[in-house]
Design a protein around this motif. Sequence first.
Motif, mmCIF file in Angstrom:
data_model
loop_
_atom_site.group_PDB
_atom_site.id
_atom_site.type_symbol
_atom_site.label_atom_id
_atom_site.label_comp_id
_atom_site.label_asym_id
_atom_site.label_seq_id
_atom_site.Cartn_x
_atom_site.Cartn_y
_atom_site.Cartn_z
ATOM 1 N N THR A 175 0.831 -1.204 0.000
ATOM 2 C CA THR A 175 0.000 0.000 0.000
ATOM 3 C C THR A 175 0.861 1.247 0.000
ATOM 4 O O THR A 175 1.828 1.346 0.759
ATOM 5 N N ARG A 176 0.507 2.185 -0.852
ATOM 6 C CA ARG A 176 1.195 3.462 -0.913
ATOM 7 C C ARG A 176 0.315 4.550 -0.302
ATOM 8 O O ARG A 176 -0.886 4.601 -0.573
ATOM 9 N N VAL A 177 0.934 5.396 0.500
ATOM 10 C CA VAL A 177 0.228 6.511 1.124
ATOM 11 C C VAL A 177 0.643 7.782 0.408
ATOM 12 O O VAL A 177 1.829 8.098 0.332
ATOM 13 N N TYR A 187 -4.912 6.115 0.074
ATOM 14 C CA TYR A 187 -4.251 4.812 0.216
ATOM 15 C C TYR A 187 -4.557 3.990 -1.036
ATOM 16 O O TYR A 187 -5.720 3.773 -1.380
ATOM 17 N N LYS A 189 -3.478 0.351 -3.233
ATOM 18 C CA LYS A 189 -2.778 -0.933 -3.264
ATOM 19 C C LYS A 189 -1.950 -1.053 -4.536
ATOM 20 O O LYS A 189 -2.372 -0.646 -5.610
ATOM 21 N N ASN A 201 -2.401 2.656 10.786
ATOM 22 C CA ASN A 201 -1.965 4.049 10.814
ATOM 23 C C ASN A 201 -2.900 4.834 11.722
ATOM 24 O O ASN A 201 -4.042 4.422 11.965
ATOM 25 N N PRO A 216 -8.543 2.831 2.620
ATOM 26 C CA PRO A 216 -8.184 1.843 1.589
ATOM 27 C C PRO A 216 -9.373 1.283 0.817
ATOM 28 O O PRO A 216 -9.208 0.840 -0.327
ATOM 29 N N VAL A 233 -4.032 -0.238 7.239
ATOM 30 C CA VAL A 233 -3.490 0.155 5.946
ATOM 31 C C VAL A 233 -4.241 -0.535 4.819
ATOM 32 O O VAL A 233 -4.372 -0.007 3.713
#
Length: 413
Positions: A175-177, A187, A189, A201, A216, A233
């Motif tokens: 996962t990228r924030v 968020y 994937k 988080n 997400p 996340v």
Amino acid sequence: MEQYIDIDPIVTKYLREETLSPEEQAALDAWISQGEGRSRMLEDLRNDPTSIKEKLLQMEQMANNRIWDSIVSRVQQDGYWKDEPAVPTLPANAPAARNFGWRYLMAASVLLLIAAGAYWALNRTPAAAPAVTAQQTPAADVAPGGNRATLTLADGRKINLDSSVNGLLASQGNTRVTKLSDGQLAYNKTSEEKPQSPAFNVLSTPRAGQFSLALPDGSRVWLNNASSLRYPVAFTGATREVELSGEAYFEVAKDANHPFFVHTTGGPAGPATIEVLGTSFNIMAYNDESAERATLIDGSIRYIHGHNSALLKPEEQSVLDATGNLKTLSNVNVAEITAWKNGYFHFDHASLETTMRQIARWYDISVEYKGAIPPQQFVGKIQRNMPLSSLLKGLTGEHIHFTVEGRTVLVQP
């Protein structure tokens, strides 16, 4: 429930002495019945010998469909307030609101907002709608809150979102924030690989802070000041669950196979749970308030505390007081409750204490009361982006005054 959006043109049409349709007349009658003194106020304004009627006749030539938007722009352009207090204050047993007069820019009803604001709305060059960003604040004044928050990652790292640049903030598993250009967290994937262990988080806002994020699953959350939200996340189990302290507005993505739960941790009566399928709602769970409140905008939620629960319909609110007593209110003022999300304070006969708690959190100030202050009620809609002194000027009245000493506000008669 009061029709804050639709009543403006109906009232204006009535004051122009135009014929109302049966539906418009019914809406006007309902609006009048919901506020003491409104009927007499209407007649006073309709028969006023000044040029109000002529000004209102010109409203039909305005480009904006919402009179309110134009009035707010004029109020902002003219320095927030004119010669009179923007929001009248009254003892609880005060006479009808007609005694205020139309000269107030904000008053005990939408009607007075129309009447007072007409002069600025009609005689100035049109301006843009009020901005959410804070206005310039003199050095000696107290600035309002803004988009401020701290993101705590699963490994304990903290990211100050006030100063962080837009773009990728962190990668956690698959996962990228990301911080988007509008300030919102997102968020995303990078693969369908499931994480080996849950990672959480925490988004925290300080006093004088607010922030929004996309969870997400695509659900959106607006976090008010002095609040925190703990969330995974990635949602990987049979349910989607988050923990809230403070206040937040949720727009939950529909997924009947994965119910959404909000667990509150900061209310005066201890933990509670809101069960959701797909809906919009507001939760206020501050420990310095007398009750925890969940307000449903649309859809359906179930509020659960211990062995008690309440299934809410739109425009209903569950109220859990400090003793654990749970009740449901119907036809609540949704516009007032969710105004903070849109950049406003909205007071609908709010007490002095309730009003000052909101102000204290947003401006990060303390409040002290001195002397015997008569019971007060505040009514009106005020931008949250103005300096503290401008806001307090609007609240000042015959029976209440404010003095600012550093970051402390003294309230006295």
